[in-house]
Design a protein around this motif. Structure first.
Motif, short mmCIF file in Angstrom:
data_model
loop_
_atom_site.label_atom_id
_atom_site.label_comp_id
_atom_site.label_asym_id
_atom_site.label_seq_id
_atom_site.Cartn_x
_atom_site.Cartn_y
_atom_site.Cartn_z
N ALA A 83 -1.55 0.44 -4.25
CA ALA A 83 -2.03 1.28 -5.36
C ALA A 83 -3.16 0.61 -6.13
O ALA A 83 -3.89 1.27 -6.87
CB ALA A 83 -0.88 1.60 -6.31
N PHE A 84 -3.33 -0.69 -5.95
CA PHE A 84 -4.38 -1.41 -6.65
C PHE A 84 -5.76 -1.23 -6.02
O PHE A 84 -6.78 -1.35 -6.71
CB PHE A 84 -4.05 -2.91 -6.70
N PHE A 85 -5.82 -0.92 -4.69
CA PHE A 85 -7.14 -0.97 -4.07
C PHE A 85 -7.38 0.03 -2.94
O PHE A 85 -8.53 0.22 -2.53
CB PHE A 85 -7.38 -2.38 -3.51
N SER A 86 -6.35 0.69 -2.41
CA SER A 86 -6.53 1.46 -1.18
C SER A 86 -6.68 2.97 -1.42
O SER A 86 -5.71 3.65 -1.76
CB SER A 86 -5.34 1.21 -0.24
N LYS A 87 -7.88 3.47 -1.20
CA LYS A 87 -8.09 4.92 -1.27
C LYS A 87 -7.35 5.62 -0.14
O LYS A 87 -6.86 6.75 -0.31
CB LYS A 87 -9.59 5.23 -1.19
N ASP A 88 -7.28 4.97 1.02
CA ASP A 88 -6.58 5.54 2.17
C ASP A 88 -5.10 5.73 1.84
O ASP A 88 -4.49 6.72 2.25
CB ASP A 88 -6.75 4.61 3.37
N PHE A 89 -4.54 4.80 1.10
CA PHE A 89 -3.14 4.91 0.69
C PHE A 89 -2.95 6.13 -0.22
O PHE A 89 -2.01 6.92 -0.03
CB PHE A 89 -2.71 3.64 -0.04
N TYR A 90 -3.83 6.29 -1.19
CA TYR A 90 -3.74 7.45 -2.10
C TYR A 90 -3.88 8.76 -1.32
O TYR A 90 -3.16 9.72 -1.59
CB TYR A 90 -4.81 7.36 -3.18
N ALA A 91 -4.79 8.78 -0.37
CA ALA A 91 -4.99 9.99 0.42
C ALA A 91 -3.73 10.34 1.20
O ALA A 91 -3.32 11.51 1.29
CB ALA A 91 -6.17 9.81 1.37
N ASP A 92 -3.07 9.32 1.75
CA ASP A 92 -1.84 9.54 2.51
C ASP A 92 -0.72 10.05 1.61
O ASP A 92 0.01 10.97 1.97
CB ASP A 92 -1.43 8.24 3.20
N ILE A 93 -0.61 9.45 0.42
CA ILE A 93 0.43 9.87 -0.53
C ILE A 93 0.19 11.31 -0.96
O ILE A 93 1.11 12.12 -1.05
CB ILE A 93 0.44 8.95 -1.76
#
Length: 263
Positions: A13-23
């Motif tokens: 959650a600190f740095f990954s846009k890909d993580f946010y997109a997946d969530i």
């Protein structure tokens, strides 16, 4: 297909846009369960730090203070203090007065007094602030004996149970308050989404976006400057991450990214 687990949020959650997109695109639900577990873990080191400081203060000040508190018996709402009165207890390591015990009637209020506590024949008066006091009566007490041994036992119970009870209360309160905040963050997040991301997805993203603020505030709360950081800092930080997460979740042809059709 999910690429990440929600429980990876304290890192990604600190740095990954890909993580946010997946969530935002592939996960379901509100992520409130994750939020509860995050708070459950984050409050442990904070409360442990407070507990260490509390025990240290109690061990330093309580024995000497207990020795100075006179024995007292309350019978049918009337107190008998077993010492010469008025009796004054000084502040630890200070010449200022902490408490006054007086059943003679010489002291009936704390007005004009520097003391924080006054025990009279019929009750207790506590100083709340420089301009406010609160009174408690002994009227409902049939029989009670206050002794040094009893005070020592109470202090031991406090050292053992105060922080565990405080931890449970703080956890419940913070979880409820965080849910309310996340609902509000999600409403703001809808402005970022421009109707291209469902509310439930924005709410889930708000929980994830709040993770950096929760983690960082936990770290700072274990330092002397922890409570000096204004809440607006965490508010803005969460909005920045929420904006990032919502923009990462937007479909490839979101309205603001669509180009005008060519003739």
């Amino acid at each position: 297909m999910k690429k990440y687990s929600i429980f990876q949020a304290p890192l990604y959650a600190f740095f990954s846009k890909d993580f946010y997109a997946d969530i935002g695109r592939n996960h379901r639900g509100t992520a409130f369960g994750y939020l509860f577990l995050l708070l459950l873990v984050c409050w442990i080191p904070v409360v442990m730090t407070w507990h260490s400081q509390f025990v240290s203060a109690v061990d330093t000040y309580a024995p000497g203070l207990i020795e100075k508190i006179p024995a007292m018996t309350i019978t049918n709402g009337r107190a008998v203090i077993h010492c010469e009165q008025p009796y004054f207890i000084p502040m630890p390591y200070s010449t200022n007065t902490l408490a006054i015990f007086d059943t003679t009637g010489e002291y009936t209020s704390l007005e004009g007094q520097e003391a924080y506590l006054l025990v009279t024949e019929t009750g207790v008066i506590l100083k709340q602030s420089a301009v406010e006091t609160r009174s408690y009566t002994f009227a409902g007490i049939k029989k009670f004996d206050l002794t040094g041994e009893k005070l020592t036992g109470w202090v031991a119970l406090g050292k053992k149970w105060l922080m565990p009870c405080a931890y449970a209360a703080i956890l419940v309160y913070s979880f409820i308050s965080k849910i309310i905040k996340m609902l509000i963050y999600a409403l703001i997040g809808l402005l970022f989404a421009r109707s291209a991301v469902p509310y439930i997805s924005v709410l889930r993203l708000a929980v994830v976006a709040g993770t950096p603020a929760i983690v960082l505030s936990t770290i700072f709360m274990m330092t002397p400057m922890g409570f000096l950081i204004p809440g607006i800092i965490w508010f803005v930080l969460t909005l920045v991450y929420l904006y990032t997460g919502v923009r990462a979740t937007l479909p490839a042809q979101a309205p603001d990214e669509m180009q005008a059709p060519q003739a």
